[in-house]
Design a protein around this motif. Structure first.
Motif, PDB file in Angstrom:
ATOM      1  N   TRP A   1       2.819  -6.348 -11.289  1.00  0.00           N
ATOM      2  CA  TRP A   1       1.981  -5.484 -10.461  1.00  0.00           C
ATOM      3  C   TRP A   1       0.585  -5.391 -11.042  1.00  0.00           C
ATOM      4  O   TRP A   1       0.411  -5.346 -12.257  1.00  0.00           O
ATOM      5  CB  TRP A   1       2.570  -4.075 -10.381  1.00  0.00           C
TER       6      TRP A   1
ATOM      7  N   GLY B   1      -3.545  -0.151  -8.887  1.00  0.00           N
ATOM      8  CA  GLY B   1      -3.917   0.116  -7.510  1.00  0.00           C
ATOM      9  C   GLY B   1      -5.418   0.232  -7.330  1.00  0.00           C
ATOM     10  O   GLY B   1      -6.165   0.520  -8.264  1.00  0.00           O
TER      11      GLY B   1
ATOM     12  N   VAL C   1      -3.563   3.671  -1.405  1.00  0.00           N
ATOM     13  CA  VAL C   1      -3.795   2.879  -2.609  1.00  0.00           C
ATOM     14  C   VAL C   1      -3.153   1.516  -2.371  1.00  0.00           C
ATOM     15  O   VAL C   1      -1.971   1.444  -2.008  1.00  0.00           O
ATOM     16  CB  VAL C   1      -3.209   3.547  -3.854  1.00  0.00           C
ATOM     17  N   TYR C   2      -3.921   0.484  -2.563  1.00  0.00           N
ATOM     18  CA  TYR C   2      -3.438  -0.877  -2.334  1.00  0.00           C
ATOM     19  C   TYR C   2      -3.112  -1.530  -3.672  1.00  0.00           C
ATOM     20  O   TYR C   2      -3.903  -1.456  -4.624  1.00  0.00           O
ATOM     21  CB  TYR C   2      -4.490  -1.687  -1.582  1.00  0.00           C
ATOM     22  N   TYR C   3      -1.954  -2.174  -3.710  1.00  0.00           N
ATOM     23  CA  TYR C   3      -1.473  -2.831  -4.917  1.00  0.00           C
ATOM     24  C   TYR C   3      -1.204  -4.303  -4.629  1.00  0.00           C
ATOM     25  O   TYR C   3      -0.645  -4.647  -3.589  1.00  0.00           O
ATOM     26  CB  TYR C   3      -0.158  -2.206  -5.394  1.00  0.00           C
TER      27      TYR C   3
ATOM     28  N   ARG D   1       0.838  -1.191   0.000  1.00  0.00           N
ATOM     29  CA  ARG D   1       0.000   0.000   0.000  1.00  0.00           C
ATOM     30  C   ARG D   1       0.870   1.237   0.000  1.00  0.00           C
ATOM     31  O   ARG D   1       2.026   1.204   0.450  1.00  0.00           O
ATOM     32  CB  ARG D   1      -0.956   0.006   1.194  1.00  0.00           C
TER      33      ARG D   1
ATOM     34  N   ARG E   1       5.850   3.189  -0.657  1.00  0.00           N
ATOM     35  CA  ARG E   1       5.045   1.976  -0.738  1.00  0.00           C
ATOM     36  C   ARG E   1       5.528   1.000   0.334  1.00  0.00           C
ATOM     37  O   ARG E   1       6.732   0.775   0.496  1.00  0.00           O
ATOM     38  CB  ARG E   1       5.185   1.360  -2.131  1.00  0.00           C
TER      39      ARG E   1
END
Length: 124
Positions: free
Chosen positions: A114, A117, A92-94, A37, A44
């Motif tokens: 990846w 997000g 923002v979650y990735y 995140r 991050r």
């Protein structure tokens, strides 16, 4: 490997959300799937990880006991259930993937694959 994240949204403090990360392409049981995140103005950071085999899970101290990472191999999807959300979880979650759990798995620079997000906002 292609990753598609979804499930973010706006929730009040103390509430819950579940994020999903659907994977396609070549994966194996040794793959590690990770959630990171990133909050505004911050780096991050690692949140949680799970092997595709599901044999091991790993959590950041800040989310331990509140978040649960899991996977559904039949759907090629990894989830993170987030409970007791706090305003500081806003980010923002990735989701990300790499081929093994080796050294550096908590370092986002170690990941090539990846998802886009998904925003999580926790209001106080």
């Amino acid at each position: 490997v292609q990753l598609q994240a979804s499930g973010g949204g706006l929730v009040q403090a103390g509430g819950s959300l579940r994020l999903s990360c659907a994977a396609s392409g070549r994966t194996s049981s040794s793959y590690v799937m990770v959630w990171f995140r990133q909050a505004p103005g911050k780096e991050r950071e690692f949140v949680a990880a799970i092997l595709w085999s599901g044999s091991s899970t790993y959590y950041a101290d800040s989310v331990k006991g509140r978040f649960t990472i899991s996977r559904d191999n039949a759907k090629n999807t990894v989830y993170i259930q987030m409970n007791s959300l706090k305003p500081e979880d806003t980010a923002v979650y990735y989701c990300a993937a790499r081929s093994d759990i080796g050294l550096g798995y908590r370092n986002p620079t170690e990941y090539v694959y990846w998802g886009q997000g998904t925003q999580v906002t926790v209001s106080s």
